[in-house]
Motif scaffolding. Structure first.
Motif, PDB file in Angstrom:
ATOM      1  N   SER A 112       4.891  12.369   3.004  1.00 31.78           N
ATOM      2  CA  SER A 112       4.053  10.934   2.854  1.00 31.78           C
ATOM      3  C   SER A 112       2.609  11.561   2.541  1.00 31.78           C
ATOM      4  O   SER A 112       2.010  12.408   3.266  1.00 31.78           O
ATOM      5  CB  SER A 112       4.265  10.154   3.827  1.00 31.78           C
ATOM      6  N   HIS A 125      -0.340   4.929  -1.329  1.00 32.03           N
ATOM      7  CA  HIS A 125       0.272   6.197  -0.472  1.00 32.03           C
ATOM      8  C   HIS A 125       1.879   5.932  -0.844  1.00 32.03           C
ATOM      9  O   HIS A 125       2.576   5.040  -1.094  1.00 32.03           O
ATOM     10  CB  HIS A 125       0.294   5.803   0.815  1.00 32.03           C
ATOM     11  N   LEU A 128       0.433   9.084   3.590  1.00 34.98           N
ATOM     12  CA  LEU A 128       0.057   8.410   4.688  1.00 34.98           C
ATOM     13  C   LEU A 128      -0.491   9.207   5.924  1.00 34.98           C
ATOM     14  O   LEU A 128       0.537   9.955   6.320  1.00 34.98           O
ATOM     15  CB  LEU A 128       0.954   7.136   4.990  1.00 34.98           C
ATOM     16  N   GLN A 181       0.706  -1.039   0.031  1.00 35.24           N
ATOM     17  CA  GLN A 181      -0.114  -0.012  -0.174  1.00 35.24           C
ATOM     18  C   GLN A 181       0.868   1.151  -0.028  1.00 35.24           C
ATOM     19  O   GLN A 181       0.187   2.292  -0.231  1.00 35.24           O
ATOM     20  CB  GLN A 181      -0.934  -0.001   1.291  1.00 35.24           C
ATOM     21  N   VAL A 182       2.065   1.180   0.427  1.00 33.88           N
ATOM     22  CA  VAL A 182       3.114   2.316   0.442  1.00 33.88           C
ATOM     23  C   VAL A 182       4.268   1.890  -0.611  1.00 33.88           C
ATOM     24  O   VAL A 182       4.711   1.270  -0.746  1.00 33.88           O
ATOM     25  CB  VAL A 182       3.429   2.421   1.707  1.00 33.88           C
ATOM     26  N   ALA A 197      -1.566   6.114  10.939  1.00 34.37           N
ATOM     27  CA  ALA A 197      -1.612   4.821  10.332  1.00 34.37           C
ATOM     28  C   ALA A 197      -0.740   3.849  10.683  1.00 34.37           C
ATOM     29  O   ALA A 197      -0.838   2.860  10.654  1.00 34.37           O
ATOM     30  CB  ALA A 197      -1.334   5.024   8.680  1.00 34.37           C
TER      31      ALA A 197
END
Length: 353
Positions: free
Chosen positions: A315, A228, A317, A205-206, A321
């Protein structure tokens, strides 16, 4: 049994158990049918075995195939010595996408076995970074020409390496060729698209990258595909860098959100992290959520010399998180793409030579 013999047996066992997942025989054979003496699968298998044995060139792979034991010959299906020129003639005709497909199959098989699950993170994280390999040749497709002040021109083959850093194995999951007419910044989107095409979106996801791919358009694309980003801030984004320094640069150690201390040889390395969400949406970066400062303090125990380095990141994010310790761990693991991949190719395989 010696340690070397045990390691040989382990490697042989791994080859016998897992190499079928690569489906090397399914690679498209670019050779003309006339005069073929070796199957494509056998040649690729010999080269993979050579790399696992530490061979630094095709001549060493040839030497390895000449002295294989009978059990290993039966396991690999290599009945006799393979000439290095035979392997070379195949490699120069193979398209990179064919070999990348082999890597994709192996990684997907590991993912199905749940061998690539995150260890200390709630989701997968991939670190991407550029790499250049020198060559005497250059063309208009893959090898960019360099003109040194002293000496003859030479070529550099550049790729974007992607490493899954959220799992203990830190495997390389792709090596995307950078076309000769662009750079890391321009090839980032295509490299990420290749990852998304090859693997399930649930794998990570990152996406992390250094400042070499930090641009508004690249950040927009990461957000567009539902992921992200974590990009390092340097002079490529001076406005964002100045704002991050204004928000975080004056904070002291007592204000750090997390800290780690490691002993490395004769050095004590202390890392601290600060985060702020005050930068959210700054400079029309609508997806931007957090700025991060990581400080590394290195003390040499013998001399007492202390060095301090601050690095800044941005970021999309949200700060909550991850815990502060996880943020610090994630940024530290960004370097796995260098330490686990590039360092192996540069130092152990001496790729530039």
């Amino acid at each position: 049994m010696t340690e070397k013999a045990r390691m040989t047996r382990r490697l042989a066992g791994y080859l016998g158990k897992r190499l079928f997942e690569a489906e090397l025989a399914d690679v498209n054979d670019p050779r003309e049918r006339r005069g073929i003496r070796w199957t494509l699968g056998s040649l690729l298998l010999a080269m993979v075995a050579g790399m696992m044995a530490g061979a630094k060139g095709l001549a060493e792979v040839e030497e390895l195939t000449a002295r294989l034991s009978r059990p290993i010959r039966r396991l690999l299906g290599i009945a006799r010595r393979i000439a290095d020129t035979t392997m070379r003639d195949l490699l120069v005709k193979l398209e990179p996408c064919e070999l990348r497909a082999v890597l994709y199959r192996v990684v997907r098989a590991a993912q199905r076995r749940k061998a690539l699950e995150p260890d200390v993170f709630p989701f997968g994280i991939v670190s991407m970074d550029g790499k250049g390999t020198a060559t005497r040749f250059f063309d208009e497709t893959y090898a960019q020409v360099e003109h040194p002040r002293d000496g003859l021109p030479f070529g550099v083959v550049r790729t974007i390496t992607s490493t899954l850093v959220s799992t203990p194995a830190r495997p390389c999951i792709d090596a995307h060729p950078i076309p000769a007419d662009t750079n890391e910044m321009g090839a980032f989107r295509a490299a990420l698209e290749a990852l998304l095409s090859a693997y399930r979106r649930s794998m990570f996801q990152v996406v992390m990258y250094d400042s070499g791919a930090n641009s508004r358009s690249n950040a927009d694309f990461v957000a567009l595909v539902g992921l992200h980003y974590l990009f390092r801030l340097q002079q490529e984004q001076p406005t964002l860098r100045m704002e991050a320094e204004r928000l975080l640069g004056r904070l002291d150690a007592v204000d750090a959100a997390a800290q780690s201390v490691d002993l490395s040889g004769g050095k004590v390395v202390t890392r601290r992290i600060w985060l702020t969400e005050e930068i959210a949406g700054f400079h029309d970066w609508e997806h931007l959520q957090v700025a991060v400062r990581v400080q590394t303090v290195t003390e040499h125990k013998t001399s007492g010399h202390i060095s301090v380095e601050d690095r800044y990141y941005i970021s999309s994010l949200p700060a909550d998180a991850l815990t502060a310790d996880q943020w610090l761990q994630m940024i530290r693991r960004r370097w796995a793409v260098e330490n686990e991949c590039h360092n192996t190719w540069d130092r152990i395989f001496q790729e530039d030579n």
